[in-house]
Each structure stands twice: as C-alpha cells, then as structure tokens.
Design a protein around this motif. Structure first.
Motif, mmCIF file in Angstrom:
data_model
loop_
_atom_site.group_PDB
_atom_site.id
_atom_site.type_symbol
_atom_site.label_atom_id
_atom_site.label_comp_id
_atom_site.label_asym_id
_atom_site.label_seq_id
_atom_site.Cartn_x
_atom_site.Cartn_y
_atom_site.Cartn_z
ATOM 1 N N PHE A 30 0.849 -1.194 0.000
ATOM 2 C CA PHE A 30 0.000 0.000 0.000
ATOM 3 C C PHE A 30 0.887 1.248 0.000
ATOM 4 O O PHE A 30 0.649 2.205 -0.736
ATOM 5 C CB PHE A 30 -0.928 0.005 1.217
ATOM 6 N N GLY A 31 1.910 1.213 0.879
ATOM 7 C CA GLY A 31 2.815 2.357 0.939
ATOM 8 C C GLY A 31 3.561 2.567 -0.365
ATOM 9 O O GLY A 31 3.620 3.683 -0.890
ATOM 10 N N PHE A 32 4.105 1.500 -0.927
ATOM 11 C CA PHE A 32 4.861 1.620 -2.172
ATOM 12 C C PHE A 32 3.967 2.011 -3.349
ATOM 13 O O PHE A 32 4.370 2.790 -4.217
ATOM 14 C CB PHE A 32 5.578 0.303 -2.487
ATOM 15 N N ALA A 33 2.755 1.459 -3.417
ATOM 16 C CA ALA A 33 1.873 1.757 -4.550
ATOM 17 C C ALA A 33 1.390 3.205 -4.514
ATOM 18 O O ALA A 33 1.312 3.870 -5.554
ATOM 19 C CB ALA A 33 0.676 0.804 -4.549
ATOM 20 N N SER A 97 6.311 4.452 8.944
ATOM 21 C CA SER A 97 5.697 4.563 7.614
ATOM 22 C C SER A 97 4.283 5.115 7.700
ATOM 23 O O SER A 97 3.878 5.947 6.877
ATOM 24 C CB SER A 97 5.670 3.191 6.925
ATOM 25 N N SER A 98 3.526 4.655 8.686
ATOM 26 C CA SER A 98 2.140 5.111 8.831
ATOM 27 C C SER A 98 2.083 6.597 9.117
ATOM 28 O O SER A 98 1.225 7.321 8.588
ATOM 29 C CB SER A 98 1.451 4.321 9.957
ATOM 30 N N ILE A 99 2.995 7.085 9.940
ATOM 31 C CA ILE A 99 3.046 8.521 10.233
ATOM 32 C C ILE A 99 3.399 9.310 8.967
ATOM 33 O O ILE A 99 2.768 10.331 8.650
ATOM 34 C CB ILE A 99 4.075 8.801 11.350
ATOM 35 N N ALA A 100 4.403 8.829 8.225
ATOM 36 C CA ALA A 100 4.823 9.532 7.004
ATOM 37 C C ALA A 100 3.719 9.562 5.954
ATOM 38 O O ALA A 100 3.529 10.569 5.262
ATOM 39 C CB ALA A 100 6.082 8.866 6.429
ATOM 40 N N LEU A 101 2.959 8.465 5.820
ATOM 41 C CA LEU A 101 1.861 8.423 4.845
ATOM 42 C C LEU A 101 0.787 9.454 5.170
ATOM 43 O O LEU A 101 0.210 10.067 4.264
ATOM 44 C CB LEU A 101 1.252 7.018 4.809
ATOM 45 N N ASP A 121 10.275 6.321 2.531
ATOM 46 C CA ASP A 121 11.005 5.218 1.928
ATOM 47 C C ASP A 121 11.952 4.559 2.927
ATOM 48 O O ASP A 121 12.105 3.331 2.928
ATOM 49 C CB ASP A 121 11.793 5.712 0.707
ATOM 50 N N ALA A 122 12.585 5.358 3.780
ATOM 51 C CA ALA A 122 13.444 4.781 4.819
ATOM 52 C C ALA A 122 12.631 3.868 5.730
ATOM 53 O O ALA A 122 13.059 2.766 6.086
ATOM 54 C CB ALA A 122 14.103 5.895 5.635
ATOM 55 N N SER A 123 11.453 4.314 6.097
ATOM 56 C CA SER A 123 10.602 3.552 7.017
ATOM 57 C C SER A 123 10.093 2.267 6.379
ATOM 58 O O SER A 123 10.059 1.208 7.020
ATOM 59 C CB SER A 123 9.420 4.422 7.468
ATOM 60 N N ILE A 124 9.681 2.349 5.111
ATOM 61 C CA ILE A 124 9.217 1.143 4.412
ATOM 62 C C ILE A 124 10.354 0.135 4.298
ATOM 63 O O ILE A 124 10.153 -1.069 4.477
ATOM 64 C CB ILE A 124 8.664 1.499 3.018
#
Length: 446
Positions: A30-33, A97-101, A121-124
């Motif tokens: 989900f994050g990458f897409a 990652s959730s915070i960054a999104l 990207d670092a977090s993912i």
C-alpha cells in the motif's frame, strides 16, 4: 516449534501459515503503490516540471542503498524472546511509515514533499527487507519459490487496491480538485487509508507468526557481543559485499535493467500518460486531476495482473519444480513489450492490456530473483545478503534519477515524454535477455 532452529531442517508450512507470515506485505505495498502511483502527481501539483521529477525521487533509492544492508545486518544479529529476529523491524518500520503516509500529501512545498518521501522510503525499507529474509528463515529450500510467490500474490492485491484508492474515494464524494499548489482531498484520504492498512497488516503478521530461534542462544549472543560496534558492522558488511556469490552478481545485472524500467514508470507514467493518452498536461487543471486518477487506476492493473500471475505460480510451485531462469526471462520480455505498446495506444482502456503485460514482469521481479538468490547464500547471513542484494535495486534508480532517464530517452528516442515508456520497455527486455548469464543449477531449479 521451540526445538527447531534456523540451522535445522525446517518443516514444510501450509498455505495459510505462509500467507500469515507474508500478510504484512499488503501494507508495505500500500505504501509503495501510493508512493509509486501518486508521488509524481504531488510533485507536479507543487510546481515541479517534468524534467525535475526524477531528481526529486532520488531520496527513495539513496535511502534504500543505506538502510537495507544495515537493517539486514542488524536483523541477522537480533533475537528477542517476545518478537524474535525480524519482527521488531516490521513494527518499527510500520509505525514510522504510517506517520509519514498521513503527513505526505499535506506538503506545501517541493522540499517538504521530497523530505517526506525520504522518511517514508526509509521507514518502508526498515519493514520490507526483513520480510524477504523471513521467507528464507522459515521455509525449507523446496518451498522457497512457493513462499516468494505467495508474497508476490499479496503484493499484487495491495498494488491494485492502493492504486485505485484516489479514484474510489473520489467516487464517494471526496473532492478531487483543490486550489493550485494544494494536493486534492482524494489523495489525502487515500494516503490516510494506506497508513491504517500498513500498521494493521504488519501487526497481523507479528501476532500470527513465530520465528525459529538460534540453535544456541548463549553462543549467538556471545558471537554478536564480540563483534559489536559500528566499525565492526561496516567491516562485516564490506566483507560480505566483497565475498558476494557469483550468482548474486549476475542477478544484479538483471535487477539493474529491471528496476531502471520500473523507476522510469513510477517517475514518468503520470506525466507521460496524462499528456499522451488524455491530452491533459496542465497539473493545475481539473482535466489533469481526473486524468491522474485514471492513470493511477490503470496502473493498478499491473498489481491485479501480478496477483493473478502469482496465483497461477502458487499452484504450479506448490506441486512442481520450475525453471526460474527461463520463467523470469519470458516474464520480463512480456513486460517490456507492454511498456512499448503504450506508444501505439489510441483509446485509454487499452492501457489495461499494457499494464497486464507489465504485471506479469512485476510478479516475476518480486519472486524469482529472491528465490534464485536464497538458494545460493548462507542461511546465517540471509538478512545482510538480502539487504546487500537491494543495492541492485537502488543503484539503477539512482542512475535513473540523476539523469539516466532524461538524457537517455531524449538522445535515443526524442523529446516526447511518452518515449520514457519506450525506454522502460527496452530496459526490461534487456533485463530478460540477461537471464541467459545465469548458469548456477541450484539457483535455476526450484
């Protein structure tokens, strides 16, 4: 399972056990897409020109180049009685990652958006690299192809759904337009949904999957203590890099051309297709926002196609041995032809056909190289080698970002932005043909 260690002969796992241990990849994808499908849209909304887009993306591959080997090295040396070896990194990466999104689409300037891309990207990467190693940790060699293909199936589901999120929330009444320089609410809501899916799927894997401990905990702790320290860590990563197996170096050639192609797609699909197919080049127009939603939705097709292709491979690899080399070669060539076909498309719906072909390549990229690699490296160093292997993912993206795309497509094919997709197609066909250099029988059969 307490009497099974990383060095023991591992029992075969059921489909649902493999599904549970891989389910967190749904959130990662989900994050990458969302990043791959809509980051260029955010950059264009904030005023970036088409030629500036690749360099704005550079934070992502640079982060992976640094983070993944370090996380791989650290996870090889980690053991928590509660969370195990890889799962602590799943959790840390998921939270960040959730915070960054959530905050990404609220960027008000290009430097803020590029900064959040770096953090995201670092977090993912903190979450993703240990997921690759977990498959090799948990599965016997006979199930490696099966395990990575199940992972790819889940990635395909995530890509398809996440790529369609802005279009879906727009259909539910969320605004798809905003004043110039502001990201529309449809994108903001989509990224928020992505953050919830990311953390919840990672937690599912953490709670449903147990890891095998080191064979001798005390010896494991003693060995790690003796080699503690940043300098020792850097030395060991460097030594592993120098001692890289030959098959890993050859796979690196395939990976270079594969990921150059996909980075080109993520950077340029939105500007190229909104302009070439939808005739909507102005990022501040209503037509552009509608077209960008459509492009994101069509890109979701490659996720759906990869899911179907991976499902087919799940059935095959659960019962039969496959030739990974020729399967990967054919899949990449099909994907390359999918990119090239975009130049001949007259009707938008035909993009489904192009992205279906690309999805076949994507499914193979996410499974076959890792299956081949895992058969050729030391199980005790699975994390660090999986991390180092990602150099062959991020280096081509860095090359692409610092001018590799802009210089190459203009020199070879001409100024039109759609020619970036022609460049991606040629690169993917070269990746396919590069499989011919793989001769290690253990890597090929699986």
């Amino acid at each position: 399972m307490s009497n099974i260690s990383l060095n023991s002969e591992k029992p075969k796992l059921s489909f649902w056990q493999i599904w549970n241990m891989s389910f967190g990849f749904l959130g990662i994808q989900f994050g990458f897409a969302l990043q791959g499908g809509f980051m260029s849209r955010i950059f264009q909304t904030l005023g970036a020109s088409k030629d500036e887009i690749p360099i704005l993306w550079i934070a992502a591959p640079l982060t992976g180049l640094i983070v993944q080997p370090i996380i791989g090295y650290l996870s090889d040396r980690t053991w928590s009685s509660r969370l195990g070896r890889r799962r602590p990194y799943f959790l840390i990466g998921a939270i960040l990652s959730s915070i960054a999104l959530i905050f990404m689409p609220y960027s008000s300037t290009l430097w803020m958006a590029a900064g959040f891309l770096w953090i995201l990207d670092a977090s993912i990467n903190i979450s993703m690299e240990p997921f690759r190693a977990l498959v090799a940790d948990k599965l016997p060699e006979s199930q490696r192809s099966y395990g990575f293909v199940v992972q790819t199936l889940i990635i395909g589901v995530g890509t398809w759904i996440a790529s369609n999120l802005p279009k879906i929330v727009t259909s539910l009444g969320v605004a798809n337009e905003a004043v110039p320089g502001v990201v529309p609410d449809s994108v903001k809501v989509a990224f928020f949904i992505g953050s919830i899916v990311f953390i919840s799927t990672i937690l599912y894997t953490i709670f449903t999957t147990k890891e095998y401990p080191p064979e001798n905990i005390e010896a494991f702790k003693k060995a790690n203590k003796e080699t503690d320290g940043l300098l020792n860590g850097i030395k060991e990563i460097g030594k592993n890099l120098a001692d890289m197996p030959v098959v890993m170096r050859k796979l690196g050639v395939i990976q270079f051309f594969s990921w150059f192609a996909f980075f080109t797609m993520w950077s340029f699909a939105t500007p190229a297709l909104t302009e070439h197919i939808f005739n909507a080049p102005n990022p501040n127009s209503a037509e552009y926002n509608i077209a960008a939603n459509e492009v994101g939705s069509y890109m979701g097709t490659y996720g759906l196609a990869s899911m179907v292709y991976a499902l087919l491979l799940v059935f095959i690899t659960s019962k039969y041995s496959i030739n990974r080399k020729y399967l990967h070669m054919l899949s990449l060539i099909i994907g390359g032809l999918g990119f090239i076909s975009m130049l001949m498309i007259k009707e938008p719906w035909m993009l489904h056909l192009s992205f279906t072909a690309i999805g076949i390549a994507w499914a193979s990229i996410l499974s076959m190289p890792y299956a081949m690699l895992s058969s050729a490296i030391d199980a005790k160093k699975m994390g660090v080698y999986m991390g180092l292997f990602n150099m062959f993912i991020v280096i081509p993206q860095i090359v692409a970002a610092i001018g590799g795309i802009n210089l190459t497509y203009k020199f070879l094919f001409g100024e039109s932005t759609i020619n970036t997709m022609l460049l991606a197609g040629c690169s993917l066909i070269l990746a396919g043909l590069s499989n011919l250099i793989i001769i290690n029988k253990k890597a090929i059969a699986g």
